[in-house]
Design a protein around this motif. Structure first.
Motif, mmCIF file in Angstrom:
data_model
loop_
_atom_site.group_PDB
_atom_site.id
_atom_site.type_symbol
_atom_site.label_atom_id
_atom_site.label_comp_id
_atom_site.label_asym_id
_atom_site.label_seq_id
_atom_site.Cartn_x
_atom_site.Cartn_y
_atom_site.Cartn_z
ATOM 1 N N UNK A 78 0.851 -1.190 0.000
ATOM 2 C CA UNK A 78 0.000 0.000 0.000
ATOM 3 C C UNK A 78 0.885 1.238 0.000
ATOM 4 N N UNK A 79 0.557 2.192 -0.863
ATOM 5 C CA UNK A 79 1.382 3.395 -1.015
ATOM 6 C C UNK A 79 0.973 4.468 -0.016
ATOM 7 N N UNK A 80 1.915 5.296 0.423
ATOM 8 C CA UNK A 80 1.552 6.480 1.207
ATOM 9 C C UNK A 80 0.911 7.520 0.303
ATOM 10 N N UNK A 81 0.519 8.629 0.887
ATOM 11 C CA UNK A 81 -0.013 9.744 0.101
ATOM 12 C C UNK A 81 1.074 10.802 -0.008
ATOM 13 N N UNK A 82 1.513 11.059 -1.223
ATOM 14 C CA UNK A 82 2.538 12.076 -1.456
ATOM 15 C C UNK A 82 1.907 13.331 -2.042
ATOM 16 N N UNK A 83 2.398 14.468 -1.583
ATOM 17 C CA UNK A 83 1.947 15.765 -2.073
ATOM 18 C C UNK A 83 3.123 16.522 -2.664
ATOM 19 N N UNK B 265 3.621 24.671 3.628
ATOM 20 C CA UNK B 265 2.642 23.606 3.417
ATOM 21 C C UNK B 265 2.813 22.495 4.439
ATOM 22 N N UNK B 266 4.060 22.142 4.749
ATOM 23 C CA UNK B 266 4.313 21.062 5.706
ATOM 24 C C UNK B 266 3.761 21.405 7.084
ATOM 25 N N UNK B 267 3.796 22.668 7.442
ATOM 26 C CA UNK B 267 3.335 23.081 8.766
ATOM 27 C C UNK B 267 1.844 22.842 8.968
ATOM 28 N N UNK B 268 1.097 22.600 7.887
ATOM 29 C CA UNK B 268 -0.344 22.404 7.983
ATOM 30 C C UNK B 268 -0.736 20.967 8.298
ATOM 31 N N UNK B 269 0.216 20.038 8.208
ATOM 32 C CA UNK B 269 -0.110 18.620 8.352
ATOM 33 C C UNK B 269 0.743 18.002 9.474
ATOM 34 N N UNK B 270 0.138 17.661 10.610
ATOM 35 C CA UNK B 270 0.914 17.161 11.760
ATOM 36 C C UNK B 270 1.704 15.898 11.471
ATOM 37 N N UNK B 271 1.194 15.020 10.592
ATOM 38 C CA UNK B 271 1.856 13.732 10.355
ATOM 39 C C UNK B 271 2.777 13.747 9.134
ATOM 40 N N UNK B 272 3.119 14.918 8.659
ATOM 41 C CA UNK B 272 3.884 15.025 7.427
ATOM 42 C C UNK B 272 5.329 14.579 7.613
ATOM 43 N N UNK B 273 5.904 14.016 6.548
ATOM 44 C CA UNK B 273 7.334 13.738 6.482
ATOM 45 C C UNK B 273 7.886 14.372 5.222
ATOM 46 N N UNK B 274 9.090 14.913 5.303
ATOM 47 C CA UNK B 274 9.783 15.424 4.120
ATOM 48 C C UNK B 274 10.582 14.288 3.487
ATOM 49 N N UNK B 275 10.896 14.432 2.218
ATOM 50 C CA UNK B 275 11.597 13.396 1.465
ATOM 51 C C UNK B 275 12.916 13.969 0.979
ATOM 52 N N UNK B 276 14.000 13.291 1.315
ATOM 53 C CA UNK B 276 15.333 13.776 0.965
ATOM 54 C C UNK B 276 15.458 13.971 -0.550
ATOM 55 N N UNK C 30 5.055 13.832 2.495
ATOM 56 C CA UNK C 30 4.477 12.481 2.581
ATOM 57 C C UNK C 30 3.565 12.381 3.805
ATOM 58 N N UNK C 31 2.351 11.879 3.563
ATOM 59 C CA UNK C 31 1.372 11.654 4.618
ATOM 60 C C UNK C 31 1.019 10.171 4.659
ATOM 61 N N UNK C 32 0.438 9.701 5.768
ATOM 62 C CA UNK C 32 0.026 8.292 5.826
ATOM 63 C C UNK C 32 -1.003 7.965 4.752
ATOM 64 N N UNK C 33 -1.014 6.702 4.328
ATOM 65 C CA UNK C 33 -2.003 6.252 3.350
ATOM 66 C C UNK C 33 -3.400 6.536 3.870
ATOM 67 N N UNK C 34 -4.259 6.960 2.962
ATOM 68 C CA UNK C 34 -5.639 7.224 3.332
ATOM 69 C C UNK C 34 -5.909 8.609 3.877
ATOM 70 N N UNK C 35 -4.885 9.439 3.990
ATOM 71 C CA UNK C 35 -5.102 10.802 4.483
ATOM 72 C C UNK C 35 -6.009 11.561 3.524
#
Length: 394
Positions: free
Chosen positions: A132-137, A149-160, A167-172
Motif C-alpha cells: 500500500x502506497x503512502x499519500x505524497x503531495x 505547506x508542511x506546517x499544515x499537516x501534523x503527520x507530514x514527512x519530508x523526502x530527501x 508524505x502523509x500516511x495512506x488514506x489521508x
C-alpha cells in the motif's frame, strides 16, 4: 452494516471489478464510488471496511480469481476475521462449504513475475510493487513554500532530495482542506516529482508535455518555471485533458496551453513546434507495472499482447517528440513501468537509430538501467519509474 453485510458488499464489488478487468471496464476506484453512491445508507466506517476487504483480496491475487466469493473464501483461509464473516446472516454470504475450490495465486501473474525478474528485479522489488502506497503531495511553489505547506499537516514527512515533496500516511484526506482548495498542494507521488525534475525546466523555457493526461507533470513544470515561458500540454484523451484547466487555475499556473491531439496524427497537430522546444517530456502510456501499489487490479488487465501494443505506441511517440526538440535541447522519456521493453530497450532503439543524440544522467535518485535510471518502491520508496534524458546535437 453487519460484518457479514460488509463482506457480501466486498464480494459484489469484486465481481464487478473482475468483470471490468475482463471487459476493459471502469477501474476499481470508480466502481467502488459508484457502488456506494447507490447505497447512501452505508456510513463512512462501512465504506472504509468494505474498501479494505476489496483491496486485501485484489492485492492478494496476482492472477484474476474466478469470482469475488472465490477470492474471499481463499482469503478466509489466511485470515480468521474474514472467515468469521461467512456467517450466513440475512445480508451476509452463505457459510463456506468445505468443498469450495480455493483460489490459488501468487501476488504477481506468473508471466509478469518471470518478465520482471528478467528485467533485473529481485524478489523484494517485485513484492513491494503491491504494497500500500503512502499519500505524497507536491507543495506548489507558485502559491507557497514546502515549509509553509508542511506546517499544515501534523503527520507530514519530508523526502530527501525532493524539495517540494510531502508524505502523509495512506488514506489521508486532503482534498477538502484549505491547502487543497487554495492550490497550495497537489497530489503527486514523490517518484513522479523526481522524474519530472529530469526536464530541468527553468523560467523562460519552451516545454512540451506530450502525453499530459490530466496535467500533473505540466503543473509541476509550470511551477519550476515560475510561470515564465510556455508549457504546451497535449494529449489525445479529451476527458483527461479537460481536467487540466481547472487544476491550472487553482494552482495559479498561467503558462500552460492545453492542446487536444488526434490519435496517430500527433505530428500534424504539433508541426508549429517542430525544432522549437527546449524540452519535450514524454510520460508515455504504458503497462503501469510501477503503479500497482495504487492500482493493484491493473495486474489483471495486462497481457503480453497489450504490452506489445504499448511498446509500439511508445516507439512512435518518442519519434514524434524528438522532432519537436530544438538543436541542443532535451527529450525526457518517462514510463511508470519496470519492464525493459517499455523503458531501457526503447532508449537503446532510439539511440541506435539516432547516433548523434546522446544520453545523460537524468536524475540522481534510483539505480542505473540501460541509458536511464529506474525507481522502485523497495529501493526508493516511490512508485516504479524508468526515466531517460536524451540530448539533440547542436
Amino acid at each position: 452494516m453487519t460484518p457479514g453485510a460488509r463482506l457480501q458488499a466486498a464480494i459484489e464489488l469484486l465481481d464487478e471489478i473482475i468483470a471490468g478487468a475482463r471487459e476493459g471496464g471502469a477501474a476499481a476506484d470508480t466502481l467502488i464510488a459508484r457502488y456506494f453512491a447507490a447505497r447512501r445508507y452505508a456510513g463512512s466506517k462501512d465504506r472504509r471496511a468494505v474498501r479494505e476487504l476489496v483491496y486485501a483480496a485484489v492485492r492478494r491475487f496476482g492472477d484474476m480469481p474466478a469470482s469475488g466469493r472465490a477470492a474471499m473464501v481463499a482469503l478466509a483461509d489466511e485470515d480468521s476475521a474474514v472467515a468469521a464473516m461467512f456467517d450466513g446472516s440475512p445480508r451476509g454470504p452463505a457459510p463456506i462449504d468445505p468443498a469450495e475450490v480455493r483460489a490459488a495465486s501468487g501476488r504477481v501473474p506468473a508471466w509478469l513475475d518471470r518478465a520482471l525478474t528478467l528485467c533485473g528485479l529481485d524478489a523484494a522489488d517485485i513484492a513491494s510493487l503491491i504494497d500500500r502506497a503512502p499519500l505524497d503531495l507536491r507543495a506548489n511553489r507558485l502559491r507557497t513554500t514546502a515549509d509553509q505547506a508542511a506546517a499544515l499537516f501534523p503527520e507530514v514527512r519530508r523526502i530527501d532530495n525532493v524539495p517540494d515533496a510531502l508524505r502523509l500516511p495512506a488514506g489521508s484526506a486532503v482534498d477538502q482542506t484549505p491547502a487543497w482548495r487554495d492550490g497550495w498542494i497537489e497530489i503527486q507521488d514523490a517518484g513522479s516529482q523526481m522524474v519530472t525534475a529530469a526536464a530541468r525546466a527553468a523560467p523562460g523555457m519552451q516545454v512540451v508535455d506530450l502525453c499530459a493526461g490530466a496535467g500533473g507533470k505540466a503543473l509541476a513544470l509550470a511551477a519550476a518555471m515560475d510561470n515564465r515561458g510556455t508549457v504546451l500540454a497535449s494529449d489525445v484523451d479529451r476527458a483527461r485533458l479537460s481536467r487540466l484547466a481547472p487544476r491550472a487555475e487553482r494552482a495559479g499556473a498561467a503558462i500552460i496551453e492545453p492542446r487536444l491531439l488526434d490519435p496517430n496524427r500527433e505530428a500534424d497537430a504539433l508541426e508549429d513546434w517542430r525544432d522549437r522546444a527546449d524540452v519535450v517530456l514524454i510520460d508515455a502510456p504504458c503497462s503501469g507495472t510501477g503503479t500497482w501499489r495504487r492500482n493493484p487490479e491493473a495486474r489483471w488487465r495486462l497481457t503480453p499482447e497489450r504490452v506489445e501494443r504499448l511498446v509500439a505506441t511508445q516507439r512512435r511517440l518518442i519519434d514524434v517528440g524528438a522532432a519537436l526538440v530544438r538543436p541542443g535541447g532535451a527529450l525526457v522519456y518517462i514510463v511508470c513501468s519496470l519492464l525493459d521493453d517499455e523503458g531501457a530497450s526503447q532508449i537503446d532503439r532510439f539511440l541506435a537509430d539516432h547516433a548523434d543524440w546522446t544520453a545523460e544522467q537524468p536524475i540522481p535518485q534510483g539505480r542505473p538501467r540501460g541509458q536511464g535510471r529506474r525507481l522502485t518502491p523497495a529501493h526508493d520508496a516511490t512508485d516504479g519509474f524508468f526515466v531517460a534524458r536524451l540530448i539533440r546535437p547542436c
